[in-house]
Motif scaffolding. Structure first.
Motif: not given
Length: 348
Positions: A145-146, A169-171, A175-178, A206-209
């Motif tokens: 994210a940073d 972990d990938d999800v 999500r953190a980047v988004a 990722v869609a659920d997020g």
């Protein structure tokens, strides 16, 4: 036109600004190859290759030796015969993609400099600014994210996130980047790291997020074209073929097997002339085109940017390799590549 009078091959290293991790390993230095072609008229062309054994199948030492062997095939030949010469060197060492990219680029660059035209003109267009995305490597979610926030602050509004490890972990990374950069357009690249089932689970996660992705790039092994097609059938996100496409014949197979929505045509895999052929195949089949890169300096990146400007066919541009280096051969930064001629316009 004039003949080739000198071909030199040198290894050179580009330390990275920060370690760069993908599913195939971590790199701290780009161990590259520089080829220089000089003509009897005094034109000098430059080409670069960036071998990565898990993808290109070459070590840097092997690429250097191959390029030196290819130099003998160019000595005394007229640079105006560049298309035939490229065919000859590619027939001589099929599969040595990094060495071939460096030699082919240096030859095309020398020709264009001798006739005083930009490289883009060989592909039908003028030099024009080319805007790239920025890649976020495999990092813990908060660090990813940073990196994404730093990229956004530098002007990048398209980001590519490296994945292909543990699906959960990938999800979380995506999500953190988004969350960190909600206005950015996101795509992910698994570098062959998942199975079909894992890819589907990732897409659902990722869609659920609430994260919308532009595409998922090469989620399954390059050899599993049937698996790539199954992913495309089962996942709503557009699927891109990368490592599955090195040659125009590979692109034809992707089209016939309806295995992807997008083809990533990389000069580091295919060379400039074959990328134009791959682009024609994809366009004819109504597939979108992406252009990618390896960890190249501006020599390789601007070569790719000239192909983008010349063809005018690429929906997705991932030419950030030189933005990851501690120091490039040119002093520029940001999402826009300003390209010029003659040739690719870069003299290292």
């Amino acid at each position: 036109m004039s003949d080739v009078v000198s071909v030199t091959v040198e290894p050179f290293d580009h330390p990275l600004e920060e370690p760069f991790e993908i599913s195939l390993g971590t790199r701290r230095t780009a161990a590259n190859v520089l080829v220089t072609v000089e003509t009897e008229a005094g034109a000098v062309g430059y080409g670069e290759g960036s071998p990565l054994p898990p993808i290109t199948g070459e070590t840097r030492a092997a690429a250097v030796e191959t390029a030196r062997t290819l130099a003998d095939l160019l000595d005394g030949e007229d640079v105006a015969d560049y298309r035939d010469l490229v065919g000859e060197i590619r027939a001589a060492v099929p599969g040595a993609v990094s060495a071939l990219f460096a030699v082919e680029t240096a030859l095309l660059d020398a020709y264009c400099r001798e006739v005083d035209i930009p490289l883009s003109a060989l592909f039908g267009g003028r030099p024009a600014p080319v805007t790239t995305d920025m890649t976020i490597p495999i990092l813990a979610p908060e660090r990813a994210a940073d990196r994404a926030r730093r990229a956004a602050d530098a002007g990048y509004d398209h980001l590519k996130i490296k994945t292909g490890t543990d699906v959960d972990d990938d999800v979380e990374r995506v999500r953190a980047v988004a969350r960190a950069v909600p206005e950015a357009s996101l795509k992910v690249d698994a570098n062959q790291g998942w199975t079909v089932t894992e890819t589907c689970r990732f897409a659902d996660g990722v869609a659920d997020g609430g994260v919308a992705l532009e595409l998922i790039e090469q989620p399954v092994p390059a050899s599993d074209v049937a698996g790539l097609a199954r992913v495309r059938e089962r996942v709503d996100v557009p699927i891109a073929a990368d490592e599955a496409v090195f040659t125009p014949a590979d692109a034809v197979r992707i089209v016939r097997e309806e295995a992807a929505d997008v083809v990533n045509a990389k000069l580091g895999k295919s060379g400039p002339l074959a990328v134009a052929d791959i682009a024609a195949i994809a366009t004819g089949a109504d597939l979108d085109l992406m252009i990618g890169c390896m960890l190249e300096s501006a020599v390789g990146i601007h070569t790719s940017a000239h192909v983008v400007a010349g063809l005018g066919a690429f929906t997705y541009v991932d030419l950030d390799g030189n933005r990851l280096l501690a120091e490039d051969v040119l002093d520029d930064d940001g999402p826009e590549h300003e390209i010029s001629g003659p040739g690719h316009g870069v003299t290292p």
